[in-house]
Design an enzyme around this catalytic site. Structure first.
Site, PDB file in Angstrom:
ATOM      1  N   SER A 120       0.831  -1.209   0.000  1.00  0.00           N
ATOM      2  CA  SER A 120       0.000   0.000   0.000  1.00  0.00           C
ATOM      3  C   SER A 120       0.859   1.249   0.000  1.00  0.00           C
ATOM      4  O   SER A 120       0.376   2.333  -0.306  1.00  0.00           O
ATOM      5  CB  SER A 120      -0.860   0.060   1.269  1.00  0.00           C
ATOM      6  OG  SER A 120      -1.592  -1.104   1.415  1.00  0.00           O
ATOM      7  N   HIS A 141      -1.976  -3.237  -6.767  1.00  0.00           N
ATOM      8  CA  HIS A 141      -2.599  -2.848  -5.495  1.00  0.00           C
ATOM      9  C   HIS A 141      -4.088  -3.160  -5.544  1.00  0.00           C
ATOM     10  O   HIS A 141      -4.874  -2.425  -6.138  1.00  0.00           O
ATOM     11  CB  HIS A 141      -2.332  -1.355  -5.250  1.00  0.00           C
ATOM     12  CG  HIS A 141      -2.736  -0.881  -3.897  1.00  0.00           C
ATOM     13  ND1 HIS A 141      -3.128   0.412  -3.643  1.00  0.00           N
ATOM     14  CD2 HIS A 141      -2.808  -1.519  -2.701  1.00  0.00           C
ATOM     15  CE1 HIS A 141      -3.425   0.534  -2.364  1.00  0.00           C
ATOM     16  NE2 HIS A 141      -3.235  -0.619  -1.776  1.00  0.00           N
ATOM     17  N   GLU A 153      -4.995  -0.835  -8.702  1.00  0.00           N
ATOM     18  CA  GLU A 153      -4.011   0.168  -9.137  1.00  0.00           C
ATOM     19  C   GLU A 153      -2.786  -0.600  -9.619  1.00  0.00           C
ATOM     20  O   GLU A 153      -2.264  -1.451  -8.892  1.00  0.00           O
ATOM     21  CB  GLU A 153      -3.583   1.062  -7.966  1.00  0.00           C
ATOM     22  CG  GLU A 153      -4.567   2.132  -7.582  1.00  0.00           C
ATOM     23  CD  GLU A 153      -4.004   3.055  -6.497  1.00  0.00           C
ATOM     24  OE1 GLU A 153      -3.942   4.265  -6.716  1.00  0.00           O
ATOM     25  OE2 GLU A 153      -3.642   2.550  -5.416  1.00  0.00           O
ATOM     26  N   ASN A 191      -4.317   6.168  -1.775  1.00  0.00           N
ATOM     27  CA  ASN A 191      -3.996   6.675  -0.437  1.00  0.00           C
ATOM     28  C   ASN A 191      -3.549   8.132  -0.451  1.00  0.00           C
ATOM     29  O   ASN A 191      -3.663   8.830   0.551  1.00  0.00           O
ATOM     30  CB  ASN A 191      -2.941   5.786   0.227  1.00  0.00           C
ATOM     31  CG  ASN A 191      -3.580   4.495   0.721  1.00  0.00           C
ATOM     32  OD1 ASN A 191      -4.690   4.513   1.224  1.00  0.00           O
ATOM     33  ND2 ASN A 191      -2.887   3.383   0.549  1.00  0.00           N
TER      34      ASN A 191
END
Ligand SMILES: NC(=O)c1ccc[n+]([C@@H]2O[C@H](COP(=O)([O-])OP(=O)(O)OC[C@H]3O[C@@H](n4cnc5c(N)ncnc54)[C@H](O)[C@@H]3O)[C@@H](O)[C@H]2O)c1
Length: 285
Positions: A120, A141, A153, A191
């Site tokens: 992450s 991801h 991702e 994120n």
């Protein structure tokens, strides 16, 4: 390059979901973990999730059996990855753990094998540079729960080749995911945007602007988010949120990413969210 055999390293929350979806999509999967207990638990979880799909008539009982038959398990990393076309690393979020896994895998795999990581927050470029095949290292991801969440991702390290990207993109599509191409910068896209929003919601609590419940209500009813940011933070784990904010703050060097002092205080107090029974809300453990 065509992929038929996949090794998934780490049989925790993400690894079992990735193994489930890959096997259901027709790939032969070896699920690898240092812990036999984690492998047994993962197989139980996958069987339980497949049972739910059978009950909902999304798949047949034969599909379930065929999916489970495509998953082998191993506690031996070298043997487990030896014949894989693609390795997806989903072990604990710790740079030294991942670096050591990548070292073993780089020596044990064939020269053409692609090494993907589900990290992450760790730099794909930095991990790739520890191997002899930086052009064949990439981020994949996935999102939790993997069988449900459509997004993947795909993160290109500085040296990731176009061929590696194209192969992994096609692979994600075969797994029923919607891939998004992302360059390797801290937090990727998900994120980079999500965590500052959660951090800002925590500032709103700290400054007494509104209660957690009212802040979540604003984002649910005003912005049509399915879950408020503080409920989501509790779900993700406040320790995980803090560590990703630290990665953004250090990696991008901008004070706008400083972690909220209340977030630090809650983590220091052991209020980690759902998993500890107390975060912005209380949970029955
Ligand atoms: N949980 C999430 O919502 C989420 C979402 C996206 C990405 N990720 C990323 O996915 C990865 C895994 O996260 P998780 O939540 O599944 O963690 P987890 O703690 O549930 O599982 C990690 C597993 O890795 C195993 N492991 C540790 N060291 C190992 C080694 N050397 N070799 C093989 N197995 C090893 C552990 O035994 C454990 O079973 C992390 O990089 C995390 O950042 C997590």
């Amino acid at each position: 390059m065509s992929i038929s055999s996949i090794a998934v390293i780490g049989a925790g929350t993400m690894g079992n979901g990735i193994a489930h979806v890959a096997a259901q999509s027709g790939f032969s999967v070896t699920l690898i973990d240092v812990s036999q207990g984690a492998l047994d638990k993962a197989l139980n979880t996958i069987a339980g999730n497949l049972d739910r799909q059978v009950k909902k008539e999304a798949i047949t009982a034969e599909d379930k059996d065929a999916t489970l038959a495509r998953i082998a398990t191993s506690t031996d990393l070298t043997a487990g990855v030896a014949s894989a076309d693609l390795v997806i690393e989903a072990a604990s979020e710790n740079y030294d753990v991942k670096k050591s896994i990548f070292g073993v895998v780089d020596s044990a795999c064939g020269a053409n094998t692609i090494l993907a990581t589900n990290t992450s927050s760790i730099s794909i470029t930095e991990l790739a540079a520890t191997t002899s095949r930086a052009d064949r290292v990439i981020g994949m991801h996935f999102f939790n729960p993997v069988p449900v969440m459509k997004l993947c991702e795909i993160i290109r390290g500085l040296a990731t080749s176009d061929e590696t990207y194209a192969t992994v993109k096609a692979m994600a599509e075969t797994m029923g995911k919607v891939p998004v191409e992302v360059q390797d910068y801290p937090g990727f896209i998900s994120n980079r945007i999500l965590m500052p929003m959660i951090n800002e919601a925590i500032y709103c609590v700290m400054e007494g602007i509104a209660s957690p419940d009212d802040i979540d209500t604003v984002m649910k009813l005003g912005m049509a988010h399915p879950m408020g940011p503080l409920t989501l933070a509790d779900f993700i784990g406040l320790d995980v949120c803090l560590s990703i904010m630290e990665v953004l703050h250090q990696g991008l060097g901008d004070t706008k990413y400083r972690p909220c002092p209340l977030l630090r205080k809650m983590v220091a107090a052991g209020r980690l969210g759902r998993k500890s029974g107390q975060g912005f809300y209380a949970y029955n453990k």
